[in-house]
Design an enzyme around this catalytic site. Structure first.
Site, PDB file in Angstrom:
ATOM      1  N   LYS A  15       1.081  -1.190   0.070  1.00  0.00           N
ATOM      2  CA  LYS A  15       0.128   0.034   0.011  1.00  0.00           C
ATOM      3  C   LYS A  15       0.841   1.255  -0.142  1.00  0.00           C
ATOM      4  CE  LYS A  15      -3.982  -2.253   2.155  1.00  0.00           C
ATOM      5  NZ  LYS A  15      -4.750  -2.689   3.255  1.00  0.00           N
TER       6      LYS A  15
ATOM      7  N   GLN B 241      -5.429  -2.029   9.316  1.00  0.00           N
ATOM      8  CA  GLN B 241      -5.218  -3.391   8.812  1.00  0.00           C
ATOM      9  C   GLN B 241      -5.647  -4.672   9.602  1.00  0.00           C
ATOM     10  OE1 GLN B 241      -4.145  -3.467   5.570  1.00  0.00           O
ATOM     11  NE2 GLN B 241      -4.168  -5.697   5.552  1.00  0.00           N
TER      12      GLN B 241
ATOM     13  N   ASP C  44     -11.707   1.912   3.262  1.00  0.00           N
ATOM     14  CA  ASP C  44     -11.762   0.419   2.860  1.00  0.00           C
ATOM     15  C   ASP C  44     -13.306   0.031   2.793  1.00  0.00           C
ATOM     16  OD1 ASP C  44      -9.613  -1.265   3.112  1.00  0.00           O
ATOM     17  OD2 ASP C  44      -9.477  -1.268   5.354  1.00  0.00           O
TER      18      ASP C  44
HETATM   19  N1  GUN Z   1      -7.237  -7.591   5.610  1.00  0.00           N
HETATM   20  C1  GUN Z   1      -7.226  -8.199   4.553  1.00  0.00           C
HETATM   21  N2  GUN Z   1      -7.806  -7.339   3.645  1.00  0.00           N
HETATM   22  C2  GUN Z   1      -8.071  -6.041   4.042  1.00  0.00           C
HETATM   23  C3  GUN Z   1      -8.541  -5.096   3.607  1.00  0.00           C
HETATM   24  O1  GUN Z   1      -8.982  -4.802   2.312  1.00  0.00           O
HETATM   25  N3  GUN Z   1      -8.460  -3.980   4.391  1.00  0.00           N
HETATM   26  C4  GUN Z   1      -7.963  -3.921   5.596  1.00  0.00           C
HETATM   27  N4  GUN Z   1      -8.116  -2.990   6.391  1.00  0.00           N
HETATM   28  N5  GUN Z   1      -7.420  -5.186   6.174  1.00  0.00           N
HETATM   29  C5  GUN Z   1      -7.516  -6.068   5.287  1.00  0.00           C
END
Ligand code: GUN
Length: 285
Positions: free
Chosen positions: A53, A97, A120
């Site tokens: 990211k 996350q 998200d």
């Molecule tokens: N863990 C696995 N996929 C995601 C996601 O798309 N966003 C977040 N915040 N955590 C994750």
């Protein structure tokens, strides 16, 4: 005829190039978009996602703020960090996350993020807006799946779609998105007695179950589009999806590979959501 392999790598590259231009426009107008990423603990997969990211932010010209907290951080501390990021006018997007350490309540943390900064798309306000067809932040993986299908010329209206898996992050929202595009959608899950009977009728199959080679060629109608959301490791440590890619090449009309399919799209859509949040905050467009 061999299936068209849908390249998430290429399509996500185009999305990021567009985001980059929009981020430049934000900067020219006022400031660069900014994304705050909170990572609690040291889950190795999460560390890789967060690193990727950060790289995508750098490419797109998005300011990335990373908060790495130890696994034993009290929940209140994460909540107060989110409060301060919610109140910070220079921060457009916030994500925490997942998964979080066991002592934390994921729902409580997710719900603390302002819906206007929820890039998200996990906050119940955005989930509700998705279901009622209002403008919202779409969750990144489902949004990326729809973009892959659109960019590959797979039509959805009037088609039958089967979604295998009913998670809040993928299965449920992708079903809602397909429905919003006038597909006839069936969601299968661990309690479905005959998954193959459903997938065999489908023009589009989205598989997100976390089981290597779960979707075999005999479960798919000739010419169907297959979207593979799985990320599994086989016994040799090789990355594999939820679909039997090799066998489906001779059966499906189109298929996403693993890696290089849905994965890169998730991050590209996060970049798109962050720029969208920034433009809203700056009242630009
Ligand atoms: N863990 C696995 N996929 C995601 C996601 O798309 N966003 C977040 N915040 N955590 C994750």
């Amino acid at each position: 005829m061999a299936a068209t392999v849908i390249s998430g790598k290429e399509i996500s590259g185009r999305v990021k190039d567009r985001v980059k231009k929009e981020a430049e426009a934000c900067l020219a107008f006022s400031r660069a978009p900014a994304l705050a990423v909170i990572l609690v603990g040291d889950d190795p997969a999460s560390a890789v996602y967060v690193k990727n990211k950060g790289k995508a932010c750098e490419y797109c010209g998005i300011r990335s703020l990373e908060y790495r907290l130890p696994a034993d951080t009290p929940e209140e501390e994460v909540l107060s960090l989110i409060d301060s990021l919610n109140a910070d006018d220079t921060v457009d997007g916030i994500l925490c996350q997942l998964p979080l350490p066991a002592h934390m309540d994921e729902k409580k943390i997710t719900n603390a993020i302002s819906p206007d900064k929820d890039v998200d798309g996990f906050h119940p306000v955005n989930v509700g807006r998705l279901y009622t067809g209002e403008d919202c932040f779409l969750p990144c993986t489902p949004a990326g799946i729809l973009r892959l299908l659109d960019e590959s010329g797979v039509s959805l209206a009037g088609k039958r779609a089967a979604v295998v898996g009913r998670s809040n992050i993928v299965g449920k929202p992708v079903a809602a998105l397909l429905l919003s595009r006038n597909a006839t959608v069936t969601v299968c899950h661990s309690g479905t007695p005959d998954v193959a009977a459903v997938t065999r009728e489908a023009d589009i199959v989205v598989v997100a179950v976390g089981k290597s080679k779960f979707l075999t060629a005999d479960m798919v109608k000739p010419g169907a589009a297959v979207v593979d959301v799985g990320i599994n490791r086989d016994k040799d440590g090789k990355l594999t999806g939820d679909a039997d890619f090799e066998a489906l090449l001779d059966k499906a009309g189109a298929i996403t590979p693993v890696p290089g399919g849905v994965g890169p799209m998730t991050i590209a859509m996060l970049m798109e959501n962050t720029v969208k949040a920034c433009k809203r905050h700056l009242r630009l467009g």
